[in-house]
Design a protein around this motif. Structure first.
Motif, PDB file in Angstrom:
ATOM      1  N   THR A 142       0.841  -1.204   0.000  1.00  0.00           N
ATOM      2  CA  THR A 142       0.000   0.000   0.000  1.00  0.00           C
ATOM      3  C   THR A 142       0.875   1.252   0.000  1.00  0.00           C
ATOM      4  O   THR A 142       1.976   1.251   0.563  1.00  0.00           O
ATOM      5  CB  THR A 142      -0.927   0.032   1.221  1.00  0.00           C
ATOM      6  N   PHE A 143       0.370   2.318  -0.622  1.00  0.00           N
ATOM      7  CA  PHE A 143       1.112   3.570  -0.735  1.00  0.00           C
ATOM      8  C   PHE A 143       0.136   4.746  -0.622  1.00  0.00           C
ATOM      9  O   PHE A 143      -1.062   4.574  -0.848  1.00  0.00           O
ATOM     10  CB  PHE A 143       1.840   3.640  -2.084  1.00  0.00           C
ATOM     11  N   PRO A 144       0.650   5.943  -0.288  1.00  0.00           N
ATOM     12  CA  PRO A 144      -0.245   7.118  -0.242  1.00  0.00           C
ATOM     13  C   PRO A 144      -0.919   7.383  -1.583  1.00  0.00           C
ATOM     14  O   PRO A 144      -2.045   7.851  -1.630  1.00  0.00           O
ATOM     15  CB  PRO A 144       0.708   8.263   0.142  1.00  0.00           C
ATOM     16  N   LYS A 145      -0.211   7.087  -2.674  1.00  0.00           N
ATOM     17  CA  LYS A 145      -0.778   7.255  -4.010  1.00  0.00           C
ATOM     18  C   LYS A 145      -0.328   6.094  -4.885  1.00  0.00           C
ATOM     19  O   LYS A 145       0.796   5.611  -4.752  1.00  0.00           O
ATOM     20  CB  LYS A 145      -0.345   8.583  -4.639  1.00  0.00           C
ATOM     21  N   PHE A 146      -1.207   5.656  -5.782  1.00  0.00           N
ATOM     22  CA  PHE A 146      -0.904   4.553  -6.686  1.00  0.00           C
ATOM     23  C   PHE A 146      -0.863   5.051  -8.122  1.00  0.00           C
ATOM     24  O   PHE A 146      -1.385   6.112  -8.457  1.00  0.00           O
ATOM     25  CB  PHE A 146      -1.979   3.464  -6.576  1.00  0.00           C
ATOM     26  N   MET A 147      -0.255   4.216  -8.983  1.00  0.00           N
ATOM     27  CA  MET A 147      -0.277   4.460 -10.423  1.00  0.00           C
ATOM     28  C   MET A 147      -0.686   3.189 -11.146  1.00  0.00           C
ATOM     29  O   MET A 147      -0.357   2.081 -10.709  1.00  0.00           O
ATOM     30  CB  MET A 147       1.107   4.881 -10.936  1.00  0.00           C
ATOM     31  N   ARG A 148      -1.388   3.357 -12.238  1.00  0.00           N
ATOM     32  CA  ARG A 148      -1.590   2.270 -13.198  1.00  0.00           C
ATOM     33  C   ARG A 148      -0.860   2.656 -14.474  1.00  0.00           C
ATOM     34  O   ARG A 148      -0.700   3.837 -14.770  1.00  0.00           O
ATOM     35  CB  ARG A 148      -3.082   2.057 -13.492  1.00  0.00           C
ATOM     36  N   TRP A 149      -0.388   1.680 -15.238  1.00  0.00           N
ATOM     37  CA  TRP A 149       0.318   1.989 -16.474  1.00  0.00           C
ATOM     38  C   TRP A 149      -0.034   0.963 -17.548  1.00  0.00           C
ATOM     39  O   TRP A 149      -0.521  -0.121 -17.255  1.00  0.00           O
ATOM     40  CB  TRP A 149       1.827   2.051 -16.252  1.00  0.00           C
ATOM     41  N   ALA A 150       0.198   1.409 -18.792  1.00  0.00           N
ATOM     42  CA  ALA A 150      -0.166   0.596 -19.957  1.00  0.00           C
ATOM     43  C   ALA A 150      -1.626   0.185 -19.814  1.00  0.00           C
ATOM     44  O   ALA A 150      -2.472   0.976 -19.412  1.00  0.00           O
ATOM     45  CB  ALA A 150       0.775  -0.590 -20.101  1.00  0.00           C
ATOM     46  N   SER A 151      -1.921  -1.074 -20.119  1.00  0.00           N
ATOM     47  CA  SER A 151      -3.312  -1.539 -20.037  1.00  0.00           C
ATOM     48  C   SER A 151      -3.531  -2.460 -18.849  1.00  0.00           C
ATOM     49  O   SER A 151      -4.530  -3.170 -18.786  1.00  0.00           O
ATOM     50  CB  SER A 151      -3.677  -2.284 -21.332  1.00  0.00           C
ATOM     51  N   TYR A 152      -2.597  -2.449 -17.898  1.00  0.00           N
ATOM     52  CA  TYR A 152      -2.675  -3.369 -16.763  1.00  0.00           C
ATOM     53  C   TYR A 152      -3.615  -2.838 -15.682  1.00  0.00           C
ATOM     54  O   TYR A 152      -3.673  -1.633 -15.412  1.00  0.00           O
ATOM     55  CB  TYR A 152      -1.279  -3.592 -16.157  1.00  0.00           C
ATOM     56  N   PHE A 154      -3.164  -3.896 -12.610  1.00  0.00           N
ATOM     57  CA  PHE A 154      -2.279  -3.841 -11.446  1.00  0.00           C
ATOM     58  C   PHE A 154      -1.861  -2.390 -11.176  1.00  0.00           C
ATOM     59  O   PHE A 154      -1.624  -1.617 -12.092  1.00  0.00           O
ATOM     60  CB  PHE A 154      -1.036  -4.699 -11.714  1.00  0.00           C
ATOM     61  N   LYS A 155      -1.793  -2.030  -9.888  1.00  0.00           N
ATOM     62  CA  LYS A 155      -1.366  -0.676  -9.524  1.00  0.00           C
ATOM     63  C   LYS A 155      -0.266  -0.745  -8.481  1.00  0.00           C
ATOM     64  O   LYS A 155      -0.239  -1.651  -7.627  1.00  0.00           O
ATOM     65  CB  LYS A 155      -2.548   0.150  -9.017  1.00  0.00           C
ATOM     66  N   PHE A 156       0.638   0.219  -8.552  1.00  0.00           N
ATOM     67  CA  PHE A 156       1.774   0.272  -7.629  1.00  0.00           C
ATOM     68  C   PHE A 156       2.165   1.738  -7.476  1.00  0.00           C
ATOM     69  O   PHE A 156       1.586   2.630  -8.117  1.00  0.00           O
ATOM     70  CB  PHE A 156       2.934  -0.560  -8.193  1.00  0.00           C
ATOM     71  N   VAL A 157       3.140   2.014  -6.642  1.00  0.00           N
ATOM     72  CA  VAL A 157       3.520   3.402  -6.399  1.00  0.00           C
ATOM     73  C   VAL A 157       4.088   4.052  -7.660  1.00  0.00           C
ATOM     74  O   VAL A 157       3.867   5.235  -7.919  1.00  0.00           O
ATOM     75  CB  VAL A 157       4.522   3.500  -5.224  1.00  0.00           C
ATOM     76  N   ARG A 158       4.817   3.305  -8.453  1.00  0.00           N
ATOM     77  CA  ARG A 158       5.341   3.728  -9.747  1.00  0.00           C
ATOM     78  C   ARG A 158       5.450   2.490 -10.634  1.00  0.00           C
ATOM     79  O   ARG A 158       5.488   1.359 -10.123  1.00  0.00           O
ATOM     80  CB  ARG A 158       6.719   4.407  -9.610  1.00  0.00           C
ATOM     81  N   PRO A 159       5.512   2.649 -11.955  1.00  0.00           N
ATOM     82  CA  PRO A 159       5.604   1.469 -12.838  1.00  0.00           C
ATOM     83  C   PRO A 159       6.814   0.584 -12.519  1.00  0.00           C
ATOM     84  O   PRO A 159       7.914   1.089 -12.296  1.00  0.00           O
ATOM     85  CB  PRO A 159       5.732   2.101 -14.226  1.00  0.00           C
ATOM     86  N   ILE A 160       6.577  -0.718 -12.505  1.00  0.00           N
ATOM     87  CA  ILE A 160       7.645  -1.693 -12.262  1.00  0.00           C
ATOM     88  C   ILE A 160       8.355  -1.969 -13.582  1.00  0.00           C
ATOM     89  O   ILE A 160       7.714  -2.270 -14.588  1.00  0.00           O
ATOM     90  CB  ILE A 160       7.072  -2.998 -11.664  1.00  0.00           C
ATOM     91  N   ARG A 161       9.704  -1.871 -13.565  1.00  0.00           N
ATOM     92  CA  ARG A 161      10.480  -2.067 -14.786  1.00  0.00           C
ATOM     93  C   ARG A 161      11.307  -3.355 -14.769  1.00  0.00           C
ATOM     94  O   ARG A 161      11.644  -3.887 -15.813  1.00  0.00           O
ATOM     95  CB  ARG A 161      11.407  -0.867 -15.025  1.00  0.00           C
ATOM     96  N   TRP A 162      11.662  -3.843 -13.612  1.00  0.00           N
ATOM     97  CA  TRP A 162      12.367  -5.127 -13.522  1.00  0.00           C
ATOM     98  C   TRP A 162      12.172  -5.712 -12.131  1.00  0.00           C
ATOM     99  O   TRP A 162      11.847  -5.004 -11.181  1.00  0.00           O
ATOM    100  CB  TRP A 162      13.858  -4.975 -13.847  1.00  0.00           C
ATOM    101  N   ILE A 163      12.344  -7.016 -12.040  1.00  0.00           N
ATOM    102  CA  ILE A 163      12.245  -7.715 -10.758  1.00  0.00           C
ATOM    103  C   ILE A 163      13.399  -8.707 -10.668  1.00  0.00           C
ATOM    104  O   ILE A 163      13.635  -9.475 -11.604  1.00  0.00           O
ATOM    105  CB  ILE A 163      10.910  -8.475 -10.615  1.00  0.00           C
ATOM    106  N   VAL A 164      14.114  -8.667  -9.571  1.00  0.00           N
ATOM    107  CA  VAL A 164      15.122  -9.687  -9.268  1.00  0.00           C
ATOM    108  C   VAL A 164      14.595 -10.508  -8.104  1.00  0.00           C
ATOM    109  O   VAL A 164      14.282  -9.955  -7.043  1.00  0.00           O
ATOM    110  CB  VAL A 164      16.485  -9.060  -8.903  1.00  0.00           C
TER     111      VAL A 164
END
Length: 691
Positions: A142-152, A154-164
């Motif tokens: 959870t975050f004070p503000k969320f973002m959605r991107w592209a057509s997903y 899913f929402k997060f604080v900022r767009p996810i670009r990679w995961i390790v």
């Protein structure tokens, strides 16, 4: 066997103000998932930069722990029918636990036998469950503000670009918003490149080679040490404000400190304006001389190496010049505004829909401040300064400078009032009436400022309470808790001879005169009493034990100046241990029997025993002095006087039958105890102390 676990979420740059809570949340969720999943682990480390949140956990077990759990079922009486067969309740319990009834055991609990089922659960490989666990954690963040991107969706604080996601050298497979996990991280946006993490333990050093300092504390140390080195070299005092340091910390991945200059002509503007402009707009650290005066330099932190710092400095200087030029324009324009014209503009600014405009509020502040000054019987010149300060205390709200920097309200008011020819004590009070602004802030230094500050805060509280805006839970839109704490602090710091009831009364009377009370006076008064009681409790609890707080508060807190000394004196006495414990026990014996007394007075001619005469004499000799020193807030001295009654109280209870058959004698003895108890209760309710 165990392996290290690395989970890194790569992102577009996250706002610095979100970062600390975000990384703490990620760490907490991963650890809680491991605990709930019965996966053992070792040291936990969290890392964060503007572009990543990462958790590295050492020695994660390769397999969940096996578990054997005993679950209590129905009692034997319910579990077996009259024929000794398993009842429907027992069979249902067996099904719910996944066991056969013949696996039940009986155990006695509190004299009743119950059936128990033992459930065994074999642990599975950590690698088979951790992927779903990390994915669930991502979705739960959870975050004070969320973002959605592209057509997903899913929402997060900022767009996810990679995961390790690695368990040892093995990739934990998961996918979110089209991003699949792997073992490739990304370095500094401009200085670094993609890099492979061969195993979690190499994470920090791999990123370092790509110009990213992942460790938060290391990055902070680099910033602070570079600033300190620069300060030592230049013989500057570089003011490092904690909240600015925290923000800069999460704006950079490779910090490099540099400095720049600005034209000294800008120093004609109040330095608070320049410092605020540098900090709030540009995230610069101001530079001061040894006397605390601003110098025409600034310090900033670059997100990169030490190449071409002179070019970077010149670019920052150009931007700052524009900011300071704006500030200079605002400052010069504001001085063209006369105070009376500024005050007329307050009539169009709504303070609260039911409480009117800021202009209405200023008029109430004036009336309340005058009422408080009258009760304090201040000299005529002070009363005059209070009235004028209250009249103009909010005029700077309509200035361009405060419009740009709201945190400068009061600061600009003081400066503009002084330049407009107001008396020094009035100008100073315009600034001070906002104090204390936050927990730990100082109270107004002047009496004028203290009175206007208390009036302003009390007006807001009474106004909100009268229209039923009362803080609940975390909801406190008008910061009433902070303002109440401010009033308490002012009364204490200035040792003002005002009770809370008197302060309430003045404000309530003003609101009633202006037809603003939407609730009965008594109701509002009670709510105010309860509300301020919690603030006083909180204040006391910072220095004394909870039971001491309860004991002192029970004797009343209307006179706040008396409460703190009583708390401190009682705490000191409690810490002496058994010696004071026996004294308190004697006080409590008095209180227990005093509750049975009528309101009759004490008649010495009815004494028949030497013990009661001794007690009456010991108490009556010093109770007047006790009351006097207590009224003077000499709490330690008052407690010492009361403690001296202990010996006579002990003799009384050892030698006198309180509940005598003669009704008059009995009532007189109870009246004596009640009189002593009233004195003791004026200090504290000693029965609330816990030993």
């Amino acid at each position: 066997m165990s392996k290290d676990l690395l989970f890194e979420i790569g992102l577009e740059e996250v706002p610095a103000r979100f970062m600390r809570a975000a990384i703490e949340q990620l760490q907490d969720r991963v650890v809680k998932w491991l605990d709930a999943s019965r996966v053992a682990y070792g040291e936990v480390n969290a890392y964060a930069t503007p572009r990543r949140l990462a958790v590295l956990i050492k020695d994660v077990a390769e397999k969940q722990e096996d578990v054997e759990e005993e679950v209590k079922g129905p009692s034997r009486k319910i579990a077996l029918d009259d024929s000794g067969n398993w009842s429907k309740a027992a069979l249902g319990f067996a099904r719910s636990q996944g066991v056969e009834p013949d696996q039940f055991t009986f155990k006695e609990l509190s004299g009743v036998e119950y059936i128990y089922a033992t459930k065994s659960s074999k642990g599975v490989e950590t690698s088979s469950v951790i992927g779903q666990g990390l994915l669930a954690i991502l979705h739960a963040m959870t975050f004070p503000k969320f973002m959605r991107w592209a057509s997903y969706d899913f929402k997060f604080v900022r767009p996810i670009r990679w995961i390790v996601a690695l368990l040892g050298s093995d990739v934990i497979e998961l996918e979110v918003a089209g991003v699949k996990s792997g073992n490739v991280t990304r370095g500094h946006r401009f200085l670094g490149e993609e890099a492979v993490i061969s195993d979690p333990a190499s994470y920090v050093e791999v990123l370092r080679s790509e110009h990213v300092i992942a460790d938060i504390k290391e990055r902070e140390h680099m910033i602070v040490s570079q600033i300190q080195a620069l300060a030592a070299e230049k013989k500057w005092d570089i003011a490092i404000k904690e909240d600015l340091l925290e923000e800069v910390l999460f704006l950079v991945e490779t910090p490099t400190v540099l400095f720049g200059t600005f034209e000294s002509s800008f120093l004609n503007i109040p330095q608070e304006v320049l410092i605020t402009s540098m900090r709030e707009h540009q995230r610069y650290f101001p530079v001061l001389d040894n006397d605390g005066q601003l110098l025409p330099y600034f310090v900033t932190v670059r997100n990169g190496g030490s190449d071409s710092l002179d070019v970077i400095a010149k670019g920052n200087e150009k931007v700052l010049r524009a900011r300071l030029s704006d500030a200079k324009f605002f400052y010069e324009e504001d001085q063209k505004l006369e105070i009376k014209d500024a005050l007329s503009k307050l009539e169009s600014i709504v303070f609260q829909e039911e409480l009117g405009t800021v202009g209405d509020k200023v008029r109430r502040i004036r009336k309340i401040a005058d009422g408080l000054a009258s009760k304090l019987q201040v000299p005529a010149d002070v009363a005059e300064a209070v009235s004028r300060s209250a009249d103009i205390c909010k005029f700077d709200l309509v200035t361009l400078m405060v419009g740009e920097f709201p945190e400068l309200q009061g600061v600009m008011g003081e400066d503009y009032a002084r330049k407009a020819g107001e008396k020094e004590e009035v100008a100073k009070a315009v600034f001070e009436h906002y104090q204390p602004r936050f927990a730990g802030d100082q109270s107004p230094a002047s009496l004028v400022g203290a009175i206007v500050s208390a009036a302003d805060k009390m007006d807001t509280i009474v106004g909100c309470f009268s229209i039923n805006i009362i803080p609940t839970g975390s909801q406190d839109p008008y910061a009433l808790r902070r303002q109440a704490a401010g009033i308490v602090q002012i009364l204490l710091d200035h040792n003002l001879p005002l009770t809370l009831s008197e302060v309430f009364g003045v404000a309530l009377q003003v609101h009633a005169q202006m037809n603003l009370l939407k609730r009965a006076d008594e109701e509002v008064r009670k709510d105010l009493q309860d509300f301020f009681g919690l603030r006083v409790k909180k204040l006391l609890s910072e220095t004394v034990r909870y039971d001491v707080v309860d004991a002192v508060i029970s004797s009343g807190f209307d006179d706040i100046s008396a409460v703190v000394p009583k708390g401190e004196a009682l705490m000191a006495a409690v810490q002496t241990g058994d010696a004071f414990k026996t004294t308190v026990e004697s006080f409590n014996r008095v209180g227990n029997l005093a509750a049975k007394a009528s309101n009759a007075s004490v008649h010495s001619e009815l004494f028949t025993e030497e013990g009661e005469r001794q007690l009456h004499e010991a108490w009556s000799k010093t109770n007047e002095e006790y009351r006097q020193v207590l009224s003077q807030h000499a709490a330690a001295e008052a407690l010492a006087i009361a403690s001296a009654w202990k010996e006579a109280i002990t003799i009384f209870f050892d030698s006198v039958m309180v509940m005598a058959e003669d009704e008059a004698v009995r009532a007189n003895r109870l009246a004596l105890l009640a009189a002593i108890d009233r004195d003791l209760k004026a200090f504290a309710d000693f029965s609330k102390l816990v030993w």
